[in-house]
Design a protein around this motif. Structure first.
Motif, mmCIF file in Angstrom:
data_model
loop_
_atom_site.group_PDB
_atom_site.id
_atom_site.type_symbol
_atom_site.label_atom_id
_atom_site.label_comp_id
_atom_site.label_asym_id
_atom_site.label_seq_id
_atom_site.Cartn_x
_atom_site.Cartn_y
_atom_site.Cartn_z
ATOM 1 N N LEU A 1 0.834 -1.208 0.000
ATOM 2 C CA LEU A 1 0.000 0.000 0.000
ATOM 3 C C LEU A 1 0.867 1.256 0.000
ATOM 4 O O LEU A 1 0.611 2.219 -0.722
ATOM 5 C CB LEU A 1 -0.889 -0.012 1.243
ATOM 6 N N GLN B 1 2.326 1.672 -3.271
ATOM 7 C CA GLN B 1 1.306 2.136 -4.209
ATOM 8 C C GLN B 1 1.013 3.618 -3.982
ATOM 9 O O GLN B 1 0.825 4.383 -4.917
ATOM 10 C CB GLN B 1 0.038 1.341 -3.965
ATOM 11 N N ASP C 1 -17.173 5.112 -3.818
ATOM 12 C CA ASP C 1 -16.298 4.552 -2.784
ATOM 13 C C ASP C 1 -16.246 3.025 -2.906
ATOM 14 O O ASP C 1 -16.853 2.441 -3.806
ATOM 15 C CB ASP C 1 -16.736 5.003 -1.377
ATOM 16 N N SER C 2 -15.501 2.372 -1.931
ATOM 17 C CA SER C 2 -15.262 0.932 -2.062
ATOM 18 C C SER C 2 -16.556 0.133 -1.972
ATOM 19 O O SER C 2 -16.612 -1.015 -2.404
ATOM 20 C CB SER C 2 -14.305 0.479 -0.965
ATOM 21 N N ARG C 3 -17.633 0.744 -1.382
ATOM 22 C CA ARG C 3 -18.889 -0.002 -1.282
ATOM 23 C C ARG C 3 -19.821 0.303 -2.441
ATOM 24 O O ARG C 3 -20.972 -0.086 -2.445
ATOM 25 C CB ARG C 3 -19.577 0.335 0.041
ATOM 26 N N GLY C 4 -19.305 1.036 -3.409
ATOM 27 C CA GLY C 4 -20.094 1.296 -4.608
ATOM 28 C C GLY C 4 -21.025 2.488 -4.464
ATOM 29 O O GLY C 4 -21.853 2.736 -5.340
ATOM 30 N N ARG C 5 -20.916 3.224 -3.347
ATOM 31 C CA ARG C 5 -21.785 4.385 -3.150
ATOM 32 C C ARG C 5 -21.127 5.617 -3.749
ATOM 33 O O ARG C 5 -19.918 5.807 -3.604
ATOM 34 C CB ARG C 5 -21.966 4.625 -1.654
ATOM 35 N N GLN C 6 -21.939 6.450 -4.359
ATOM 36 C CA GLN C 6 -21.346 7.673 -4.903
ATOM 37 C C GLN C 6 -21.094 8.666 -3.777
ATOM 38 O O GLN C 6 -21.972 8.948 -2.966
ATOM 39 C CB GLN C 6 -22.259 8.303 -5.950
ATOM 40 N N THR C 7 -19.866 9.175 -3.716
ATOM 41 C CA THR C 7 -19.542 10.104 -2.643
ATOM 42 C C THR C 7 -19.285 11.503 -3.174
ATOM 43 O O THR C 7 -19.132 12.427 -2.398
ATOM 44 C CB THR C 7 -18.291 9.635 -1.887
#
Ligand code: ADP
Length: 668
Positions: free
Chosen positions: A294, A297, A396-402
């Motif tokens: 990480l 990266q 985000d990682s849960r697929g929600r638009q932030t």
């Protein structure tokens, strides 16, 4: 300021987790110590248990010895009392018998009792038969010593074989007034002594033996089987004259290690600990590896973000800036700290485009973005930066638009290049126009020559009229003079017209689009076209319907296109017989388009020529510049139209340009 991208930190403090191999040393040592203690504990417990058993055995052995001693002492007392009675006032035979019976009953170990007189003759005997040889050797020597020392004595144990147990004699010398009166000799069975005095539970747990001076077994008892030789103890029976040792040997073996519950749990615990340590170790190694990856990266990403020339800007759903990269900061001339957390109006919005920004921002809040648009940012120094913005939802990682992510390209250079190209194109157009005129110059000279010659001859005529009048002294023929001057004026106007149209055509100017009728464009260059046609002996036929819709165009550019196409057509027919040289210019309106075709009957276009027709500087002509068609196509495409060519079925070529009619342009 709150950083909502904690992962997007510079990889500066990466060293904090790197304490070298030493960080493992303490926990590993502690774990090893713990394991050592865990393993040592059962050993210790076993040792303690073993010691405890040994101590218990010693205590029990002492207790048994005491019991044996006590039993023998009780017998000694009874014999002493009997002996005293026998010497002083011998009891009646009946009473003696009863007393002896009681003695034999009280102690089963007593096998025989013999009363000897001073000469060693048997006065009385009870119990087991005395052997023919009399008392044993050991007994005799014990009796002798007892008589000499005036004290009772035990003999050495005797008579023990592999099959029989040993016996023990006790001699009590009897004296009266210091004179030896005889002895009482009691014979004990050592085996019975053990059987009678040692409690069963002790015999169950221990093998007991009585040993003589030479450690030979003279009697033994082992109810619970032979001893294991692990817990043993020897203790001498304190008997005057006899050296007898009581030896105990426990039937119990050493405490076992494995069945021990403690050991079991210790092993399970240790194994569990090792397993969980290994799992923890693996987990930590994996976490460290992931952390390293990480970090790498992140470093890579940071380097990438910093090296990007594209500006990046993230906004949350309320339009608040959450992230900007260095390129963006550079673009607007503001540090990230002054941008992150800001809500519109943004400090880099240019006042003149405010309405535009606000309108777009409202759309962003409503959840619909323009994926790509051009706008202008204002740098802190006031410089306007034209930018191209691409916007996409940030998920985000849960697929929600932030929020929204925008990448911003500074297109200043592109704009500059575009402007440069436009200017160069203009220049090219201008030089092309000049070239066209250059090519037409001899023809123009010829054309101008005519009105000039006419003017010259009309003015000469006028002068003649004046001279004749003077000569003849007649009044001037005003009518004639006026006609000549009128003609001269007309010719001068015609010449002026030609020069004006050349000037108009050549003069440098910005393109300007206006609604123009194709007919008027054709009219504008008709004179020049006709001029060329006439010189090349070409018949010109024009069919321009009056009712054509106008097109939104720059008149001069269209004129140039027409002039080029007609000139090419005329030149293509040079080698034809003059009666076959026909150039047609036709226009029509179709599907909201106005198309103009220039049709010649010339040599046509070979395929290899067609391929490169519109390339700049491509020409098949000795004097050709090869720019004509290239400029025509650029000019037509500038107006949103197309320029194509096709073979003329009757021989020759048809060049057609099509432009959107003005109604169409407005609707678009
Ligand atoms: P130039 O006229 O200076 O050669 P252009 O770009 O106008 O340059 O034309 C390029 C070439 O296209 C010409 O050299 C010629 O070979 C060909 N061409 C143009 N118009 C015609 C036509 N009407 N018929 C045949 N060939 C043509």
């Amino acid at each position: 300021m709150k950083n909502i991208f904690p992962l997007w930190q510079p990889a500066g403090n990466a060293d904090s987790g790197r304490a070298g191999p030493w960080r493992w040393l303490v926990p590993v040592l502690l774990v090893l110590l713990f394991l050592a203690v865990l393993i040592w504990l059962p050993w210790q417990a076993r040792e303690m248990e073993s010691n405890e058993r040994q101590e218990q055995l010693i205590a029990d052995t002492l207790w048994v010895e005491q019991t044996l001693r006590f039993e023998l002492a009780r017998n000694e007392e009874a014999l002493a009392s009997l002996g005293a009675d026998l010497v002083t006032k011998p009891p009646a035979p009946e009473a003696l018998r009863a007393r002896l019976a009681q003695m034999f009953k009280n102690g089963h170990e007593l096998q025989r009792l013999v009363w000897l007189d001073a000469n060693g003759r048997v006065l009385a005997a009870r119990g087991a038969e005395l052997p023919a040889s009399g008392l044993s050797e050991a007994s005799r020597s014990a009796a002798l010593l007892a008589r000499e020392t005036h004290t009772s004595r035990y003999s050495e144990p005797y008579g023990a074989t592999a099959l029989t147990h040993g016996l023990l004699d006790y001699t009590l010398p009897l004296f009266r007034d210091g004179e030896y009166q005889g002895s009482l000799v009691a014979t004990y069975s050592l085996k019975v002594l053990l059987d009678e005095t040692v409690p069963w539970w002790f015999a169950q747990e221990n093998a007991l033996s009585l040993l003589d001076r030479d450690d030979r077994v003279v009697a033994q008892r082992s109810a619970g089987g032979p001893g294991r030789g692990v817990y043993t103890h020897k203790h001498a029976l304190d008997l005057p004259g006899a050296a007898i040792t009581l030896a105990t040997d426990s039937v119990k073996g050493a405490p076992k290690l494995l069945p021990n519950l403690l050991v079991g749990s210790v092993i399970v615990l240790a194994l569990g600990l090792l397993l969980s340590l290994a799992a923890l170790w693996r987990h930590i190694a994996r976490t460290l590896a992931a952390e390293g990856a990480l970090r790498q990266q992140m470093a890579f990403r940071t380097a990438m973000e910093n090296s990007l020339v594209t500006g990046l800007r993230a906004r949350d759903l309320e339009g608040r800036v959450t992230y900007v990269n260095p390129a963006f900061c550079q673009m607007v001339g503001l540090p990230a700290e002054e941008l992150v957390g800001k809500k519109p109006p943004m400090p880099y919005w240019a006042p003149e485009a405010m309405a535009d920004y606000e309108q777009r921002f409202e759309k962003v809040l409503a959840g619909n973005i323009t994926p790509q648009f051009e706008t202008v940012f204002q740098r802190t120094d006031g410089v306007r930066v034209p930018v191209l913005v691409f916007e996409a939802p940030l998920v985000d990682s849960r697929g929600r638009q932030t929020g929204w992510m925008s990448s911003i390209l500074d297109i200043t250079d592109r704009k500059r290049v575009e402007e440069l190209i436009r200017k160069q194109e203009e220049k090219l157009q201008e030089s092309a126009r000049l070239a066209t005129m250059g090519e037409m110059s001899s023809m123009l000279a010829h054309e101008l020559n005519q009105p000039l010659a006419a003017i010259s001859s009309y003015t000469a005529g006028a002068l003649n009229v004046l001279a004749r009048a003077e000569e003849l002294n007649e009044p001037v023929n005003a009518r004639l003079l006026r006609r000549a001057l009128e003609q001269a004026r007309q010719q001068a106007q015609r010449a002026g017209q030609i020069i004006k149209s050349v000037h108009e055509f050549v003069k440098k100017r910005e393109p300007e689009r206006r609604p123009v009728a194709i007919g008027s464009v054709v009219d504008g260059v008709r004179a020049l076209i006709e001029l060329q046609a006439r010189q090349a002996y070409v018949a010109l036929r024009m069919q321009i319907p009056r009712e054509l819709p106008p097109v939104l165009a720059d008149r001069v550019m269209l004129e140039q296109v027409l002039l080029n196409l007609t000139r090419n057509g005329i030149e293509a027919m040079q080698d034809l017989a003059p009666e076959r040289r026909v150039l047609r210019v036709e226009a029509e309106a179709l599907d909201g388009q106005v198309s103009v075709s220039v049709i010649d009957s010339g040599h046509g276009i070979a395929p290899e020529v067609a391929e490169r027709l519109f390339s700049p500087f491509f020409s098949t002509k000795a004097e050709g510049m090869g720019m004509g068609l290239s400029i025509c196509r650029t000019a037509i495409e500038f107006h949103g139209g197309t320029l194509t060519h096709a073979a003329n079925p009757g021989g020759g070529t048809i060049f057609t340009f099509t432009l959107p009619a003005q109604a169409q342009v407005q609707a678009a």
